[in-house]
Design a protein around this motif. Structure first.
Motif, PDB file in Angstrom:
ATOM      1  N   THR A 192      38.984  25.364  36.378  1.00 25.52           N
ATOM      2  CA  THR A 192      39.741  26.497  36.381  1.00 25.52           C
ATOM      3  C   THR A 192      40.034  27.280  37.705  1.00 25.52           C
ATOM      4  O   THR A 192      38.996  27.518  38.228  1.00 25.52           O
ATOM      5  N   VAL A 193      41.306  27.455  38.091  1.00 27.47           N
ATOM      6  CA  VAL A 193      41.296  28.333  39.386  1.00 27.47           C
ATOM      7  C   VAL A 193      42.198  29.261  39.031  1.00 27.47           C
ATOM      8  O   VAL A 193      43.349  29.402  38.186  1.00 27.47           O
ATOM      9  N   VAL A 194      41.837  30.462  38.998  1.00 25.67           N
ATOM     10  CA  VAL A 194      42.273  31.925  39.029  1.00 25.67           C
ATOM     11  C   VAL A 194      42.840  32.336  40.139  1.00 25.67           C
ATOM     12  O   VAL A 194      42.236  32.427  41.146  1.00 25.67           O
ATOM     13  N   VAL A 195      44.159  32.574  40.082  1.00 29.85           N
ATOM     14  CA  VAL A 195      45.017  33.253  41.258  1.00 29.85           C
ATOM     15  C   VAL A 195      45.032  34.560  41.040  1.00 29.85           C
ATOM     16  O   VAL A 195      45.646  35.216  39.986  1.00 29.85           O
ATOM     17  N   LEU A 196      44.417  35.420  41.904  1.00 27.45           N
ATOM     18  CA  LEU A 196      44.578  36.882  42.080  1.00 27.45           C
ATOM     19  C   LEU A 196      45.583  37.403  43.158  1.00 27.45           C
ATOM     20  O   LEU A 196      45.365  37.010  44.226  1.00 27.45           O
ATOM     21  N   ALA A 197      46.658  37.877  42.646  1.00 32.05           N
ATOM     22  CA  ALA A 197      47.833  38.179  43.558  1.00 32.05           C
ATOM     23  C   ALA A 197      48.565  39.365  43.113  1.00 32.05           C
ATOM     24  O   ALA A 197      48.474  39.668  41.997  1.00 32.05           O
ATOM     25  N   GLN A 198      49.408  39.870  43.879  1.00 27.79           N
ATOM     26  CA  GLN A 198      50.396  41.070  43.770  1.00 27.79           C
ATOM     27  C   GLN A 198      51.638  40.523  42.855  1.00 27.79           C
ATOM     28  O   GLN A 198      51.868  39.377  43.024  1.00 27.79           O
ATOM     29  N   ASP A 199      51.842  41.204  41.928  1.00 25.57           N
ATOM     30  CA  ASP A 199      53.048  40.705  41.198  1.00 25.57           C
ATOM     31  C   ASP A 199      54.415  41.056  41.718  1.00 25.57           C
ATOM     32  O   ASP A 199      55.091  41.965  41.477  1.00 25.57           O
ATOM     33  N   ASN A 200      54.432  40.409  43.002  1.00 26.01           N
ATOM     34  CA  ASN A 200      55.909  40.212  43.650  1.00 26.01           C
ATOM     35  C   ASN A 200      56.306  39.105  44.060  1.00 26.01           C
ATOM     36  O   ASN A 200      55.461  38.055  43.741  1.00 26.01           O
ATOM     37  N   ALA A 201      57.374  38.763  45.038  1.00 25.70           N
ATOM     38  CA  ALA A 201      57.566  37.514  45.194  1.00 25.70           C
ATOM     39  C   ALA A 201      56.492  36.747  46.085  1.00 25.70           C
ATOM     40  O   ALA A 201      56.443  35.528  45.948  1.00 25.70           O
ATOM     41  N   PHE A 202      55.846  37.575  46.841  1.00 23.02           N
ATOM     42  CA  PHE A 202      54.695  37.048  47.689  1.00 23.02           C
ATOM     43  C   PHE A 202      53.748  36.492  46.637  1.00 23.02           C
ATOM     44  O   PHE A 202      53.291  35.266  46.852  1.00 23.02           O
ATOM     45  N   GLY A 203      53.092  37.277  45.886  1.00 22.48           N
ATOM     46  CA  GLY A 203      52.124  36.592  45.038  1.00 22.48           C
ATOM     47  C   GLY A 203      52.489  35.594  43.870  1.00 22.48           C
ATOM     48  O   GLY A 203      52.063  34.782  43.735  1.00 22.48           O
ATOM     49  N   GLN A 204      53.803  35.733  43.427  1.00 27.50           N
ATOM     50  CA  GLN A 204      54.325  34.639  42.419  1.00 27.50           C
ATOM     51  C   GLN A 204      54.544  33.378  43.349  1.00 27.50           C
ATOM     52  O   GLN A 204      54.421  32.518  42.614  1.00 27.50           O
ATOM     53  N   GLY A 205      55.071  33.521  44.400  1.00 30.62           N
ATOM     54  CA  GLY A 205      55.288  32.273  45.291  1.00 30.62           C
ATOM     55  C   GLY A 205      54.062  31.408  45.535  1.00 30.62           C
ATOM     56  O   GLY A 205      53.814  30.240  45.542  1.00 30.62           O
ATOM     57  N   ASN A 206      52.891  32.224  45.574  1.00 29.66           N
ATOM     58  CA  ASN A 206      51.729  31.538  45.934  1.00 29.66           C
ATOM     59  C   ASN A 206      51.241  30.729  44.707  1.00 29.66           C
ATOM     60  O   ASN A 206      50.491  29.903  44.613  1.00 29.66           O
ATOM     61  N   LEU A 207      51.067  31.603  43.644  1.00 30.26           N
ATOM     62  CA  LEU A 207      50.838  31.212  42.239  1.00 30.26           C
ATOM     63  C   LEU A 207      51.657  29.972  42.217  1.00 30.26           C
ATOM     64  O   LEU A 207      51.076  28.914  41.468  1.00 30.26           O
ATOM     65  N   ALA A 208      53.157  29.921  42.218  1.00 26.28           N
ATOM     66  CA  ALA A 208      53.686  28.470  42.111  1.00 26.28           C
ATOM     67  C   ALA A 208      53.297  27.427  43.033  1.00 26.28           C
ATOM     68  O   ALA A 208      53.156  26.276  42.339  1.00 26.28           O
ATOM     69  N   ALA A 209      52.654  27.890  44.021  1.00 24.51           N
ATOM     70  CA  ALA A 209      52.139  26.849  45.101  1.00 24.51           C
ATOM     71  C   ALA A 209      51.018  26.339  44.600  1.00 24.51           C
ATOM     72  O   ALA A 209      50.584  25.052  44.621  1.00 24.51           O
TER      73      ALA A 209
END
Length: 402
Positions: free
Chosen positions: A179-196
């Motif tokens: 399991t990989v958990v992505v901790l990121a801001q809920d903006n284009a930057f964070g969502q883009g990294n989640l998508a990657a």
């Protein structure tokens, strides 16, 4: 094209701030590497559009120093190819796509056939469009957005891309089905990294979960607890802005570092001290730091840049590789753009990071990546190499956009 909207994958050090107050570039200014071509040999003009000023000026400086070192290395110190002088003209994009495009149009109007530069993905995309419309060679710099790979036949890149960052993080995941958990801001930057992460690690069998934090949040304890409660095998952090310091402290206070490896991108050397002792607990994926590669080419890079009064840093090799690519294109292609493209497609060479290949199908730059940790050295914090991840293990999926 897969994950075309993915942004740069990077963890942000606690001291990082951003500004939109980019100075206006002087459209009429330019500088060149020499005043006259070699006697009897003529010259070939190369336009370099990069951030001399603006919010990314520090990265632009690294790129420019690397570029000059790369051309010097690839031409054995002559600055010439077969007796023809490579004449560089530098223009400041000031971090603005409009400024960059204006400069590109001006240089193309002067019959420049080769353009390079930029550390900004938005600028690189605009430059790639100009390259296609005007059928000139464009070699992008450190801009990492995946959309640049395969965007058209005239565009190449001299640095890594976001998908290679994510694949490097995946090298730290012992169980590919974990399991990989992505901790990121809920903006284009964070969502883009989640998508990657979903595109790369999810495709390898990992279960990807996310904790997306509102961009205006200032209290992170609850979000840190959500990460712990997800029982991850790897924690991937993508963060930017002034709240990074509080975020990292919250992870430490909630013992997140005891749960699973915490991975983020290693930025440039100016950010190292800002992590403080927490930096020793983070596993960093790394594009480059001077002590990572053990190659003769990297030794040449460090020697040239240091000798000229500069400091090799995160994006110095991107400039160096651009210099090597420019020399290769001119050596094999002369002033014929199609011949230059043919000379670069599929080219395998020794770059600062080791064996590097320009993938023929989409112009991805296949290169090794690194994992690292920050260690205290007196009053300073310095990166220490953990592992070199082979180029083929972090190669991005092939795109079919062009």
């Amino acid at each position: 094209m897969s994950t075309a909207a993915v942004l740069v994958v990077a963890g942000c050090a606690p001291s990082t701030t951003e500004t939109d107050d980019a100075p206006t570039a002087d459209q009429g200014s330019e500088s060149t590497s020499s005043e006259a071509p070699a006697a009897g040999g003529g010259s070939v003009d190369v336009g370099i559009i990069y951030s001399e000023t603006g919010p990314l000026a520090a990265y632009g400086k690294q790129y420019k120093e690397g570029l000059e070192a790369g051309i010097d290395y690839a031409t054995d110190g002559t600055g010439e190819v077969n007796g023809t002088t490579i004449e560089l003209t530098f223009r400041d994009d000031a971090g603005s796509p409009e400024t960059a495009v204006s400069a590109a149009k001006d240089l193309i109007g002067q019959d420049f056939k080769v353009l390079g530069g930029t550390v900004s993905s938005g600028i690189a995309v605009a430059m790639a469009e100009q390259a296609q419309q005007n059928e000139v060679l464009y070699i992008s710099g450190p801009a990492a957005a995946d959309v640049i790979t395969g965007v058209n036949e005239f565009t190449f890149r001299s640095g890594r891309q976001s998908l290679q960052d994510v694949a490097t993080a995946g090298a730290m995941l012992e169980d590919q089905s974990g399991t990989v958990v992505v901790l990121a801001q809920d903006n284009a930057f964070g969502q883009g990294n989640l998508a990657a992460v979903e595109a790369v690690l999810g495709a390898e069998g990992a279960e990807v979960a996310s904790v997306l934090v509102p961009e205006d949040a200032t209290e992170f304890t609850g979000f840190a607890r959500q990460v712990v409660d997800a029982e991850p095998d790897l924690i991937f952090v993508a963060w930017a802005g002034a709240t990074a310091g509080n975020m990292w402290q919250s992870l430490d206070q909630q013992d997140v570092f005891d749960v699973a490896p915490v991975v983020t991108g290693l930025a440039d050397s100016a950010t190292f001290a800002a992590y403080g002792p927490i930096g020793e607990k983070i596993s960093f994926l790394s594009h480059y730091f001077p002590g990572a590669p053990d190659t003769e080419v990297n030794d040449a890079l460090v020697e040239h840049v240091s000798g000229a009064g500069g400091t090799p840093d995160l994006f110095t090799p991107d400039g160096f590789v651009a210099g090597q690519m420019i020399v290769q294109a001119i050596t094999e292609g002369g002033d014929d753009v199609n011949a230059m493209i043919e000379a670069l497609e599929g080219w395998e060479f020794e770059g600062p990071k080791g064996t590097t290949t320009i993938r023929e199908s989409d112009h991805a730059l296949i290169q090794p990546m690194y994992t690292a940790q920050l260690v205290q050295d007196g009053d300073a914090w310095t990166p220490e190499l953990i592992e070199t991840v082979p180029a083929d293990q972090v190669a991005p999926p092939e795109t079919s956009g062009r």
